[in-house]
Design an enzyme around this catalytic site. Structure first.
Site: not given
Lengths: 427, 422
Positions: A70-71, A143
């Site tokens: 996704e990143h 994160e």
């Protein structure tokens, strides 16, 4: 296009399944400035073991690949980053990963079609290099550290740890610093090629639109794709039993945080209205037991054991289903004891009809409320779609629930030997 | 998107936002009072005790049941800090009758009556708040004040604010202070409450498909009729002159796995127009994904997942916020300072300006898409006295020039650097 109208909320859903297998859903919203588009793939942190269509062997990947992917999807071959391009259009763009899906989205007032160009371009064109994969490990590492400092995230993960022996629902969506260190571009390409096929994806669009026109715009931007074979996903066998009754973790918090988990059996019933009904039923039961008007809530509040509304939810997916009750409490153990006592009492005495009718009304209102905002509507239809559910079904099924059904549901799901308690408290 | 405003009595205004876009009606009321050390805890406690019962509904259980009966109307009451004011905020949101099966009740009338009853006609015993409820709410408040530390990122911003506004109203914690609780009892709190109700600024908002008679529903309400005229005891935000001081560097230790770096910036403005320029300045600095902080601290140096900034317009301050590896403190701090300096030097392109204008404008255009956002927008205008339509707001942003932003950049100075580490 198929049109499904719901007269209760006065909304229409337009659905089309394209030849390459992609599903497109459009919910027009008149007079709203905001336009929302979300493209999701049925691929989340749980999908770590699978057989690529056309292959014989099982592929197993490190935890955290779906989120890592996704990143990395935003990075483009020409050196630009799609997030920057979208932001430059004045568009609010984002992406997220859950246990069962990954989604790319934007929200805007102007430049919708330019943004659609970019979104559909980047989701269809991955570009991974050794270098850009390495650099992302630093950002995702931060994160992960950020989540380590959230006690509410810890208490949630520990609950899953206590309930599940094998099911991957218990792993952290981001993976750990250790597992993501093993991710390289080949793994990312393999997962991308397997799961980002149109037949595994859905697009949901909401805003002041003409559905037919929007559908044409979507089609124009699709790269034609050969149909793909079925992806075989392999999930481990999960025993019905829990792993342990209690997990306590020490973190610097002023007051304990807790989650009660109740492990349920997988909802693999083909009849989806069965699941919808069960989902609504559990919501009503939870409010009967510990909602704001319940006796238990009043008692706990008076004794300063709880201080406000508790979060009550039911989660389910492939190979898992459970209830979660969480909040902050000065004495989670006493709360847990009283909760179990109240559940047993309710089983014996049966559901009070007046309370039930009132909470049924509340459930109805809560579903109606979801339809005001284009973001809520789109995300709800997307998430439900991956569970095989059309969101309108919730509104249609409420009336079919009666107190006898709830009495039975309470006995079937709220079993004491399936309950776990997770606590995060000060050392 | 337009509001109809009427001052029903001196210091009390009704704002009606009539629209059929939504399936819900929102009734909100804000009581605004000057923030002081003396009253801060009392105001917070009042926002909590009022939830416990009213003259008509004697317990929170009764209130909850009533809300559930109204198809899950949501009621909330809380306390906020807006500039140098404390604002008691009351909300009730309910489904519009058009979306309810077979009702012959006027839900709007019921929610208006219920909320005004809770706010202005509390449950009283022996000329005071019920002692039992008050004790529980004191516990609740104590827990909230102590809970300040539980969300580390928010705590870091809170601490930075305290450092920037030592001994000033804005440095006060909105939930107040535990040491005040002992002196408060049901009687003296009720006495203070009556004083508060007589002196605060009152703004009432109704948003939704509320029809023609909405105004009358409020006018005819007994609780409204009994309110007195007042010259509101609140602070209308003005641009304060800020002197540039030496940077205040604060490091605090706690059990964290990630360092939380917050930098508080002063923006010395002397004209309200500059607030619009600052909005855009902030977007360029750290307000968007195309900002200096996001691009350089996160994307290029990979030092953080969060690297952003936000502008508090009532106080003309900006908070830079980031979560970093503790050993990267110096590196991150220098890189952030470099971004502030680059802005001062005018190292930002016309393209970046245009991109960020679009981001800001898009946010402005959607104000009317959410009821609570729209209410807060008009409440802001009410406090600042600056009335600007959404269309004009958009035009103002469109017309901002590079030199306007550059001017703001050179009015920015670092006040406090706060670091939370292990």
């Amino acid at each position: 296009m198929q049109v499904i109208e719901n007269l209760k909320v006065k909304e229409k859903l337009f659905v089309e399944k394209l030849q390459n297998g992609l599903t497109v859903m459009i919910i027009p919203k008149k007079d709203i400035q905001k336009k929302y588009m979300i493209w999701g793939t049925n691929y989340g942190s749980n999908d770590n073991k699978f057989i690529v269509p056309g292959e014989q062997n099982v592929t197993e990947v490190p935890n955290g690949v779906a989120h890592f992917l996704e990143h990395k999807m935003f990075e483009q071959e020409n050196g630009t980053n799609s997030l920057d391009v979208l932001t430059a259009l004045g568009v609010n763009a984002n992406a997220y990963t859950t246990n069962d899906h990954t989604a790319y989205l934007f929200e805007c007032t102007d430049n919708f079609y330019e943004a659609m160009d970019e979104l559909m371009d980047y989701v269809q064109h991955p570009y991974f290099t050794d270098e850009n994969v390495e650099k992302e490990k630093g950002i995702i590492g931060q994160e992960i550290s950020m989540y380590d400092d959230y006690p509410d995230w810890r208490v949630y993960l520990n609950t899953l740890e206590a309930m599940y022996h094998n099911n991957p629902i218990k792993i952290d969506i981001t993976g750990t610093k250790e597992t993501i260190s093993k991710i390289d571009k080949d793994i990312l390409y393999k997962c991308y090629n397997t799961f980002y096929h149109p037949s595994n994806m859905v697009i949901v669009i909401s805003g002041d639109f003409q559905p037919e026109k929007i559908l044409e715009e979507v089609k124009k931007r699709l790269i034609t794709n050969k149909p793909s074979g079925e992806i075989k996903r392999i999930y481990p066998e999960e025993p019905a039993s829990i792993v342990k009754k209690e997990i306590v973790q020490n973190l610097e918090v002023s007051i304990p945080m807790y989650t009660i988990g109740i492990k349920d059996v997988e909802n693999n019933n083909e009849d989806k209205s069965f699941i919808v009904k069960k989902d609504i039923g559990i919501d009503i039961l939870l409010n009967l037991i510990l909602g704001r008007s319940s006796n238990l809530y009043q008692e706990l509040y008076k004794n300063s054991i709880i201080f406000g509304e508790q979060s009550l939810s039911y989660e389910f997916g492939k190979g898992y289903a459970h209830i979660l009750i969480s909040g902050i409490s000065s004495n989670p153990k006493e709360l847990f004891t009283k909760f179990k006592y109240t559940v047993n009492k309710l089983k014996e005495e049966g559901i009070n009809e007046e309370d039930f009718q009132r909470l049924k009304k509340m459930a109805y209102g809560n579903y109606v409320r979801e339809y005001d905002d284009v973001q809520n509507v789109s995300r709800m239809f997307l998430a439900d779609y991956f569970k095989g559910i059309c969101s309108f079904d919730y509104l249609e099924n409420i009336e079919t629930i009666n107190s006898e059904y709830l009495d039975q549901l309470l006995k079937d799901v709220f079993k004491e030997d399936k309950m776990v308690l997770s606590i995060v408290e000060n050392k | 998107m337009e509001q109809f405003v009427k001052e029903i009595k001196k210091g009390i205004k009704v704002h009606i936002l009539n629209t059929d876009k939504f399936k819900t009606n929102l009734f909100a009321m804000f009581l605004t009072k000057k923030l002081t050390r003396e009253d801060v805890t009392k105001n917070a406690l009042i926002s909590m005790i009022l939830r416990r019962g009213s003259s008509k509904m004697k317990s929170q259980e009764e209130i909850s049941k009533k809300m559930e009966e109204l198809y899950g109307a949501s009621f909330d009451c809380g306390i906020d800090k807006t500039g140098d004011n404390q604002v008691l905020k009351f909300y009730i949101e309910s489904i519009n009758d058009n979306y309810l099966p077979h009702t012959n009740e006027n839900t709007l009338k019921i929610i208006i009556g219920t909320l005004l009853d809770i706010a202005f006609s509390p449950y009283i015993e022996n000329e005071g708040f019920k002692e039992e409820y008050l004790e529980q709410e004191k516990n609740n408040l104590k827990r909230r004040v102590e809970g300040k530390k539980d969300n580390k990122a928010r705590y870091a911003i809170e601490r930075c604010t305290e450092e920037m506004y030592k001994d000033k109203p804005f440095g006060l914690y909105k939930f107040g202070y535990i040491e005040d609780l002992d002196k408060i009892d049901g009687k003296n709190l009720y006495k203070y409450y009556k004083e508060l109700i007589d002196t605060c600024k009152i703004d009432i908002f109704l948003s939704g498909n509320v029809g023609e008679d909405a105004e009358k529903l409020i006018d005819d309400n007994e609780n409204i009729k009994s309110l007195k005229e007042r010259a509101p005891d609140c602070i209308f935000p003005k641009n304060e002159d800020k002197e540039v001081k030496e940077e205040n560097v604060v490091t605090e230790k706690m059990d964290v796995s990630q360092g939380k770096l917050v930098i508080g910036l002063d923006v010395n403005l002397n004209d309200d127009k500059q607030k619009y320029f600052t909005l855009l300045y902030n977007s360029l600095l750290g307000g968007s994904a195309n900002s200096k902080l996001f691009q350089n601290v996160r994307e290029k140096a990979n030092l953080a997942y969060v690297a952003s900034s936000s502008y508090l317009r009532y106080k003309n301050i900006i908070f830079i916020n980031s979560g970093i590896e503790i050993s990267n403190y110096e590196k991150a701090l220098n890189l952030i300072k470099e971004q502030i300096e680059d802005m001062k030097q005018g190292k930002f392109t016309d393209e970046e300006i245009e991109e960020n204008k679009k981001v800001v404008i898009s946010a402005i255009k959607t104000i009317g898409d959410e009821q609570d956002t729209e209410v807060i927008y008009y409440f802001g205008q009410e406090l600042t006295g600056v009335t600007v339509s959404v269309n004009d707001y958009v035009k103002i942003i469109e017309n901002i020039k590079k030199e306007d932003i550059l001017d703001v950049a050179n009015r920015v100075s670092i006040n406090t650097i706060y670091f939370l580490r292990d």
